[in-house]
Write an enzyme that holds these catalytic residues in place. Structure first.
Site, PDB file in Angstrom:
ATOM      1  N   TYR A  59       0.831  -1.206   0.000  1.00  0.00           N
ATOM      2  CA  TYR A  59       0.000   0.000   0.000  1.00  0.00           C
ATOM      3  C   TYR A  59       0.866   1.258   0.000  1.00  0.00           C
ATOM      4  O   TYR A  59       1.565   1.536   0.969  1.00  0.00           O
ATOM      5  CB  TYR A  59      -0.930   0.036   1.219  1.00  0.00           C
ATOM      6  N   HIS A 124      -0.203 -12.066   0.712  1.00  0.00           N
ATOM      7  CA  HIS A 124      -1.056 -11.045   0.099  1.00  0.00           C
ATOM      8  C   HIS A 124      -1.446 -11.381  -1.345  1.00  0.00           C
ATOM      9  O   HIS A 124      -0.590 -11.475  -2.218  1.00  0.00           O
ATOM     10  CB  HIS A 124      -0.293  -9.708   0.139  1.00  0.00           C
TER      11      HIS A 124
END
Length: 319
Positions: A59, A124
């Site tokens: 992110y 992820h």
């Protein structure tokens, strides 16, 4: 002041707030967020009873972790008062689920977060890697990190729901503690429901993210790059407009819909301002005191019925 309900997370013994703090916006993913604002947002969330914070090195190209780290440090409370999840395997540069990269990844994350350990370390978006590598290499590497005390629990995340059964059927019971699913438990798509009994039987805790379907169910609408089909986008737009015409906020309705299912331990919502935190917490406390606005919900469900459970492809072809 009503404190947010805490829910048990699978067999971990962790008690997470029903609303979790999605820290991707702190990485300026949806627009710039100043450091002071990031710190104030984390502080307000914690003050109002949110104890669960989720981030990833992906992110904002590591910025989210750094900002969250600063926010948590500024709380000046014991480490055991909050629960932090980060991820490994997906980076700005691409995907790498190798054991070597995972080891390096957690050390880098801990440094950015200014922590000695995380509570949950997720692989992820595993649909972009080889699921067999996840089973045979990545998860064993995470288990080692668990033994070393760098993470307390292990999770997997991704969009297609079949990745969860694929992996959980192939690892020893109790190896994976948590799954994080996104965009599959909201007013427009509730397919995660079908998987809940299976996950419960495996003793796996369930976290659901993106109750607003990555911006579909918001007044500002989804970002340009949103992968939904034109049909889904226009139905969502119609649902948003309907709520607006009644003086209702679709974001509140959508969040409450996701929160109403207690089988889901925490619903992650992205937050990057004090006002967003307050809005999200108000949605939770209102749900507990007043219940859902069933009338508007039924109307929105009717508008979304033709596109119900429509999703979009994600990941690489698994052979």
């Amino acid at each position: 002041m009503t404190k947010i309900e805490l829910r048990a997370l699978g067999n971990t013994g962790l008690k997470v707030s029903a609303v979790g703090f999605g820290a991707s916006p702190l990485g300026s993913v949806f627009g710039p967020v100043a450091e002071d604002d990031a710190v104030a947002t984390v502080r307000e969330a914690f003050r109002l009873g949110i104890n669960f914070f989720d981030t990833s090195p992906y992110y904002g190209g590591t910025l989210s972790e750094k900002m969250l780290g600063k926010g948590l440090k500024a709380l000046q409370v014991p480490r055991s008062d909050y629960i932090v999840a980060t991820k490994c395997g997906r980076y700005k540069e691409g995907f790498d689920f190798s054991a070597e990269r995972v080891r390096k990844s957690i050390d880098e994350s801990l440094e950015r977060l200014q922590l000695d350990y995380v509570d949950i370390l997720h692989c992820h978006d595993i649909e972009f890697g080889s699921l067999d590598q996840i089973v045979s290499e990545t998860i064993p590497a995470l288990q080692k990190l668990k033994q070393e005390g760098k993470t307390r629990f292990i999770g997997i995340t991704g969009l297609p729901l079949d990745i969860f059964t694929y992996v959980l059927d192939r690892v020893p019971p109790g190896t994976v503690d948590v799954i994080l699913s996104y965009c599959h438990y909201g007013v427009n798509d509730s397919t995660l429901l079908d998987l809940l009994p299976y996950l419960k039987s495996k003793g796996v805790g369930v976290i659901s993210a993106s109750p607003l379907a990555m911006g579909l169910l918001t007044e500002q609408g989804p970002p340009e790059w949103h992968p939904a089909s034109p049909e889904l986008k226009s139905a969502s737009k119609a649902a948003v407009a309907h709520c607006k015409s009644k003086g209702k906020k679709i974001t509140k309705l959508a969040l409450q819909y996701s929160l109403a299912n207690k089988e889901i331990s925490s619903v992650l919502v992205g937050m990057s301002s004090v006002s967003q935190v307050e809005e999200n917490v108000a949605a939770v406390t209102e749900l507990e005191s007043l219940g859902m606005d069933q009338e508007t919900l039924s109307e929105v469900e009717a508008i979304l019925e033709p596109v119900k459970n429509l999703t979009w492809p994600s990941g690489i072809h698994q052979n």
